[in-house]
Structures are given as C-alpha cells and as structure tokens.
Design an enzyme around this catalytic site. Structure first.
Site, mmCIF file in Angstrom:
data_model
loop_
_atom_site.group_PDB
_atom_site.id
_atom_site.type_symbol
_atom_site.label_atom_id
_atom_site.label_comp_id
_atom_site.label_asym_id
_atom_site.label_seq_id
_atom_site.Cartn_x
_atom_site.Cartn_y
_atom_site.Cartn_z
ATOM 1 N N GLU A 170 0.423 23.233 -25.742
ATOM 2 C CA GLU A 170 -0.038 22.678 -24.465
ATOM 3 C C GLU A 170 -1.559 22.591 -24.513
ATOM 4 O OE1 GLU A 170 0.136 23.588 -19.648
ATOM 5 O OE2 GLU A 170 0.546 25.196 -21.081
ATOM 6 N N HIS B 255 8.086 27.482 -13.051
ATOM 7 C CA HIS B 255 7.573 28.823 -12.763
ATOM 8 C C HIS B 255 7.800 29.179 -11.296
ATOM 9 C CE1 HIS B 255 5.354 29.594 -16.576
ATOM 10 N NE2 HIS B 255 5.335 28.272 -16.634
ATOM 11 N N ASP C 229 7.181 22.388 -14.324
ATOM 12 C CA ASP C 229 6.184 23.425 -14.579
ATOM 13 C C ASP C 229 5.874 24.176 -13.283
ATOM 14 O OD1 ASP C 229 4.640 24.991 -16.214
ATOM 15 O OD2 ASP C 229 2.978 23.589 -16.364
ATOM 16 N N HIS D 47 5.743 29.158 -24.805
ATOM 17 C CA HIS D 47 4.708 28.189 -24.442
ATOM 18 C C HIS D 47 3.879 27.910 -25.697
ATOM 19 C CE1 HIS D 47 5.443 29.033 -20.153
ATOM 20 N NE2 HIS D 47 4.627 28.029 -19.861
ATOM 21 N N ASP E 282 6.377 31.419 -9.431
ATOM 22 C CA ASP E 282 5.133 31.593 -8.691
ATOM 23 C C ASP E 282 4.306 30.310 -8.634
ATOM 24 O OD1 ASP E 282 5.034 32.069 -11.445
ATOM 25 O OD2 ASP E 282 3.187 33.214 -11.335
ATOM 26 N N HIS F 9 12.010 24.303 -17.353
ATOM 27 C CA HIS F 9 10.663 24.866 -17.351
ATOM 28 C C HIS F 9 10.066 24.757 -15.947
ATOM 29 C CE1 HIS F 9 6.943 25.793 -19.929
ATOM 30 N NE2 HIS F 9 6.507 25.793 -18.674
ATOM 31 N N GLY G 292 0.664 32.143 -20.211
ATOM 32 C CA GLY G 292 -0.751 32.489 -20.134
ATOM 33 C C GLY G 292 -1.560 31.666 -21.124
#
Length: 363
Positions: free
Chosen positions: A212, A22, A301, A209, A24, A20, A182
């Site tokens: 969370e 990202h 993350d 996701h 970006d 996991h 998102g």
C-alpha cells in the site's frame, strides 16, 4: 429479459462480499459524537455529526498514509468500553447489510482498545456480541448477512504473537483470521515472523497489509517469508508489470507468481487515492489488474474516512472502467472464494446467494 439499469438501488440490491474493512474506520459520525459525550472524550474537532463526518473525509484526503492513520485517534478514543464496542460492532453489521453485503470479514486491533483497562479477551467478546446483535437486527429488517472477524496486530508494536494466539483462541467463536496493520515503511512483515509461524502451525488463516504505502519488497516478504494467504491492498504489485507502447504486457516474476497462485488482492480504491497509493479511481491499478485477471476484490478499508460503501466503490469503478453486472459478479465471487471460512460455506453463498442475485440483474 434485459439487464437491470445501473442505479443506486440496483447496485444496493447486488450481493456483495467484503474482505477488508476496519471496524474503527467505519463508525457513524453521530455515534462518534454520542460515545464521546458518554465517555468524557473531549478531543473531537467538532460535536456536530455532519461537520464531523466531513472533517474525517477531509483529514483522510491528505495524500499521506501517516496523516490518514491519525484520524483513528478519535474513533479509537471513543471505543474504550464494552458498551461502545458492542454498539459500534452492531451498527457496522446493520450498515453493511443495508448496502447489500451478504458476507464480511471485519478487522480491528484489540490492543487499541485497552486504554481504560479492558482485557484483550473482553474486547473480543464485546465485539462478537455486537456482531451477533447486528446480524439479528439485519435479519429483522429482512437482510441475511454473516460477519466474521479478523484480529490485527499493530506492526510497530511487539504484540503480534500475543494477538495471533488470541485469534486462535477465538477461532471457533467467529474470529476467522489474523492481520498486521499500521505503517508499512520501517516495519516490514518479517518483524512479526514468530506470529506467522505460530499461525501456520495452528492451521490458522492470515492476511497481511502489504504493497500500500511501500512497494514490492513488502509484498515479496509477506508472501515468501511470512506465507500470507491474501494481500491487504497489494496495489504496488503493479510496479512489477510493464505495459509497452503497443499494449503488450510483461509480468515480472513476483507479479506472475501472485497471479499464477491466485493470491487475492484486497483492493480499496477510494482509500488508495486518499493515501496517495493511486492518483485517481480512473488511474487506479485495479483496471489493469482486473484486465489481467488477477484475483481482484473490491473493498472499503475505512467507510467513515473515505465516505464510501462497497456499493459506492462498485459504482465508481463502473463509471471509470465501464464495468457491467457480470464484472461485479466476478469481483464478488473472487472475494467469496478468498474468504477465511470453510469451502462448503463459501460454495453455499456463491451458489445460493451471489449467483441468483446477479442472475436477476444480468437478465
């Protein structure tokens, strides 16, 4: 032979698996500055790389998932052309390899990089080329790493099926799965049911996701309605676990199902503290979930926003919970078992890379 001492260097040497992360959320601050200048992006809070890195971490420390997600306007803002995407992807692989990661699944949402006219296919191709560049550079530096891709759809938009079809289109070119990302609240997984039904029909892999920023209903929907194979974060599964004063633990039906089915939890401790999903590392549910032997994995993350690496997350957990090399090997094998590549490939990395790597540290 005694166990190796726990130092930044020995932790870096430990083989790691990352599920996991990202794309970006992991840029080098200096790269953000350079790409902004090259592309004419003028909205950065500062063009000093060191100050910018600190700004990202401080902005992400707000305790709000919504505020945390706002930091991505800047990273996505400088990733709107093929050269930028390729560079960011290559540097991602180099940084992971330098941290001792031997296998990673890096995710991103292609729809976030279309502001200047790039097509979804061109975006995927540019990132895949960048990952290949990074693997070659890592090999040249003496590190072997395999990086695969997960394509995300933004759950607040209406492009999930389109992105799921994109993931299947590139399934033989390094894209191993799909995800939705998102804001969770107000955008339940079932809004994207057509995408998940399509993926199951195509025998394709996906994670969601869930659990969370939102609680048990998000996890329940992701599993029982959508059929997710893994839970992105899943930290709120702890809400279905009761610990009595005498230490007796009772699992609710959902928590028991998740544990019994060995549904992997893609846990990201530092990120969860930043977004308010956990009060601190020492109080993070990962401690209880590990003790109860859920399928726990350790992840980053967003390395830029959290100022973290897999190694630093491992070090923080060792400090908070007294974990040793055997525990880190358990987390790592959990992750490798849960990867979206073939059984033979997973087994080869476990037996030929992970176990020998930890044997040298365990002593």
């Amino acid at each position: 032979m005694p166990a190796a001492p726990v130092t930044p260097d020995t932790i870096r040497r430990a083989p790691k698996v990352l599920l996991h992360d990202h794309l970006d959320g992991g840029l080098r601050p200096g790269t953000v500055v350079e790409l902004a200048e090259a592309s004419g992006y003028t909205a950065l809070p500062t063009t000093d790389a060191e100050q910018l890195g600190a700004w990202f971490r401080e902005a992400a420390d707000s305790g709000s998932l919504v505020r945390y997600l706002e930091t991505f306007a800047h990273t996505c803002g400088v990733m709107q052309d093929e050269a930028a995407l390729r560079r960011v992807a290559a540097e991602c692989v180099e940084d992971l390899a330098a941290d001792g990661v031997v296998y990673a699944e890096v995710r991103y949402a292609p729809e976030l990089f279309t502001e200047r006219g790039l097509s979804l296919d061109v975006i995927v191709q540019a990132v895949q080329e960048g990952f290949a560049d990074g693997e070659r550079r890592a090999a040249g530096a003496g590190s072997t790493i395999s990086v695969k891709t997960l394509l995300c759809a933004m759950r607040q938009n209406a492009r999930s099926l389109e992105i799921a079809e994109l993931a299947v289109r590139y399934r033989d070119s390094g894209v191993v799965g799909f995800d939705i990302a998102g804001p969770e609240e107000g955008f339940p997984p079932t809004r994207n049911l057509d995408a998940f039904e399509y993926l199951r029909q195509q025998n394709a892999h996906f994670t969601i996701h869930a659990g969370e920023a939102f609680g048990l209903p998000s996890i329940w929907e992701a599993i029982q309605h959508c059929g997710t194979e893994r839970l992105g974060h899943g930290v709120r599964i702890v809400d279905d676990i009761k610990v009595a004063e005498d230490g007796t633990v009772h699992l609710g039906r959902l928590a028991a199902y998740v544990r019994d089915r060995r549904i992997p939890l893609e846990m990201c401790p530092s990120s969860n503290v930043q977004t308010g999903a956990a009060p601190s590392i020492a109080e993070h549910p990962i401690g209880l979930l590990t003790r109860l032997r859920f399928r726990v994995t350790i992840n980053t993350d967003n390395r830029l926003m959290s100022g973290c690496s897999v190694g630093s997350e491992m070090a923080a957990l060792m400090d908070a919970f007294g974990y040793d090399w055997a525990d880190l090997q358990w987390f790592t094998i959990n992750a490798m078992k849960s990867a979206f590549i073939s059984f033979d490939e997973r087994l080869a990395i476990i037996n030929n890379v992970i176990k020998p790597g930890y044997a040298a540290l365990i002593g």
